[in-house]
Design a protein around this motif. Structure first.
Motif, short mmCIF file in Angstrom:
data_model
loop_
_atom_site.label_atom_id
_atom_site.label_comp_id
_atom_site.label_asym_id
_atom_site.label_seq_id
_atom_site.Cartn_x
_atom_site.Cartn_y
_atom_site.Cartn_z
N SER A 1 1.42 44.10 -57.26
CA SER A 1 0.05 44.22 -57.74
C SER A 1 0.02 44.29 -59.26
O SER A 1 0.80 45.00 -59.88
N SER A 2 -0.88 43.54 -59.85
CA SER A 2 -1.02 43.55 -61.30
C SER A 2 -1.78 44.78 -61.76
O SER A 2 -2.53 45.38 -60.99
N ALA A 3 -1.61 45.15 -63.01
CA ALA A 3 -2.43 46.20 -63.59
C ALA A 3 -3.88 45.75 -63.58
O ALA A 3 -4.19 44.59 -63.83
N ALA A 4 -4.80 46.66 -63.27
CA ALA A 4 -6.21 46.30 -63.15
C ALA A 4 -6.81 45.97 -64.52
O ALA A 4 -6.56 46.67 -65.50
N ASN A 5 -7.57 44.90 -64.57
CA ASN A 5 -8.27 44.52 -65.80
C ASN A 5 -9.69 44.10 -65.44
O ASN A 5 -10.08 42.96 -65.61
#
Length: 262
Positions: free
Chosen positions: A32-36
């Motif tokens: 999962s990517s860091a939330a942006n």
């Protein structure tokens, strides 16, 4: 003839292991990517954020082009020597809405990057990959290029000191130019090139929650997320479910950053 069939099964098993590494690397681009999420309130408001975590390092920004449209940008990278490294960038845009301390957004976009990752995976007798408990293991490395499309929805409650939110992200990762090697002590005496599919695609659902604590101008941010695969890899072997955990700094600017909308 029997030897040829055994060798063919061996190569097939090796390809399955290589593809498994690409799809399941627990410190790879595919967690999962860091939330942006553009959880903004008004035109000319924005934020920048830096996050360190299981995905390496992420640098992100969002900016409100109007009272309901925002632009996002992000870069991600990790250097782990010959065992793991990646570089990735993405752009997106979306709609946002603010109501008091509540924030909502819908956004999407795409990105591109490259990766190399290695890991030790258990391999059973010739023709049987992923046989847990077998005494033989293979050291696998894979590399390639990543093309990603994403769509996400986010909600949050913001304030001067404490903020909390949730992001639901759907990604479609298309990998090309895949290549890999494996080494084991049973089949070969050294690393051998094995063919991978020329391309592979995997879809993921990535729920992620975050909390922020600080002052109006800058906050510490903790993110915890999960990668839920919607597809499976070669021979029906399921993709793993790696977690994403990250800690960073969130800095709003312009508009009514960190507070209520008027």
């Amino acid at each position: 003839m029997t030897h040829r069939r055994s060798l063919s099964r061996c190569r097939h098993a090796a390809s399955a292991v290589l593809l498994a590494v690409v799809m399941t690397g627990c410190t790879a681009v595919y967690v999962s990517s860091a939330a942006n999420a553009p959880l903004l309130a008004r035109r000319a408001e924005g934020h920048v954020r830096g996050v360190l975590g299981t995905n390496g390092g992420d640098l992100q920004a969002a900016y409100a082009l109007s009272d309901d449209v925002a632009l996002t940008a992000a870069a991600s990278g990790a250097l782990g020597g010959d065992r793991y490294r990646h570089a990735y960038g993405e752009l997106g845009f979306g709609r946002y809405r603010a109501a008091g301390q509540r924030r909502m957004s819908l956004s999407g976009g795409g990105g591109y990057g490259g990766f190399r990752l290695c890991g030790a995976y258990p391999v059973g007798p010739i023709g049987a990959a992923f046989t847990l408990g077998d005494p033989f293991s293979t050291d696998v490395c894979a590399a390639g290029h990543l093309y990603r499309a994403f769509a996400q929805a986010a909600v949050a409650r913001v304030g001067d000191v404490f903020e909390v939110g949730f992001v639901g992200r759907l990604t479609l990762d298309h990998m090309r130019n895949l290549r890999g090697t494996y080494r084991d002590d049973f089949w070969t005496s050294g690393p051998r090139l094995r063919s991978l599919p020329s391309a592979a695609t995997v879809a993921n659902l990535e729920p992620l929650g975050f909390v922020r604590l600080g002052v109006r101008a800058v906050k510490l941010e903790l993110q915890v997320g999960l990668r839920l695969p919607l597809t499976s890899i070669t021979d029906g072997a399921p993709v793993s479910l790696p977690f994403h955990v990250g800690l960073g700094v969130h800095v709003p600017f312009g508009g009514a950053a960190g507070g209520n909308s008027e």
